[in-house]
Design a protein around this motif. Structure first.
Motif, PDB file in Angstrom:
ATOM      1  N   TRP A  15      36.152  76.166 -38.184  1.00  0.00           N
ATOM      2  CA  TRP A  15      36.132  74.914 -37.438  1.00  0.00           C
ATOM      3  C   TRP A  15      35.340  73.846 -38.190  1.00  0.00           C
ATOM      4  CZ3 TRP A  15      31.880  72.979 -34.255  1.00  0.00           C
ATOM      5  CH2 TRP A  15      32.227  71.870 -33.497  1.00  0.00           C
ATOM      6  N   ILE A  16      34.194  74.254 -38.755  1.00  0.00           N
ATOM      7  CA  ILE A  16      33.365  73.317 -39.504  1.00  0.00           C
ATOM      8  C   ILE A  16      34.081  72.873 -40.779  1.00  0.00           C
ATOM      9  CG2 ILE A  16      31.204  73.091 -40.819  1.00  0.00           C
ATOM     10  CD1 ILE A  16      29.930  74.909 -38.644  1.00  0.00           C
ATOM     11  N   MET A  19      36.350  69.997 -40.133  1.00  0.00           N
ATOM     12  CA  MET A  19      35.767  68.754 -39.624  1.00  0.00           C
ATOM     13  C   MET A  19      35.840  67.657 -40.676  1.00  0.00           C
ATOM     14  SD  MET A  19      32.287  69.559 -37.627  1.00  0.00           S
ATOM     15  CE  MET A  19      32.311  69.833 -35.905  1.00  0.00           C
ATOM     16  N   GLU A  21      34.767  64.244 -39.501  1.00  0.00           N
ATOM     17  CA  GLU A  21      33.909  63.180 -38.977  1.00  0.00           C
ATOM     18  C   GLU A  21      32.458  63.409 -39.378  1.00  0.00           C
ATOM     19  OE1 GLU A  21      34.826  60.408 -37.342  1.00  0.00           O
ATOM     20  OE2 GLU A  21      36.899  61.036 -37.670  1.00  0.00           O
ATOM     21  N   GLU A  24      29.994  64.015 -36.407  1.00  0.00           N
ATOM     22  CA  GLU A  24      29.992  65.371 -35.836  1.00  0.00           C
ATOM     23  C   GLU A  24      29.210  66.334 -36.729  1.00  0.00           C
ATOM     24  OE1 GLU A  24      34.125  66.236 -35.457  1.00  0.00           O
ATOM     25  OE2 GLU A  24      34.348  65.009 -33.645  1.00  0.00           O
TER      26      GLU A  24
END
Length: 82
Positions: A15-16, A19, A21, A24
């Motif tokens: 998930w990271i 990313m 953004e 975030e």
């Protein structure tokens, strides 16, 4: 099925990685830093604290006079060619 903690970590890592953004990612870094400063992650570091025993070692050392005696004795013991 494998270890649920490892599976959760893999899911978070994926998930990271996805990313994009910056805000975030900055939030995640803040969470990490808070956890480290609270001792949650960094509690194992206490094992590696080095003892500063310079004064004790210095007191057990030899004097300058003894050092010079040893240096001269060593120099005299060298196989000099005559």
């Amino acid at each position: 099925m494998g270890n649920p903690i490892i599976e959760a970590k893999k899911e978070l890592i994926q998930w990271i990685k996805e990313m994009d953004e910056l805000e975030e990612i900055a939030e995640l870094l803040e969470i990490k830093n808070r956890m480290i400063s609270n001792g949650v992650v960094a509690e194992a570091q206490a094992e590696y604290v080095a003892k500063d025993d310079f004064d004790e070692k210095f007191a057990m050392g030899i004097s300058g006079e003894e050092l010079m005696k040893r240096v001269y004795a060593h120099i005299e013991s060298l196989p000099w060619k005559k």
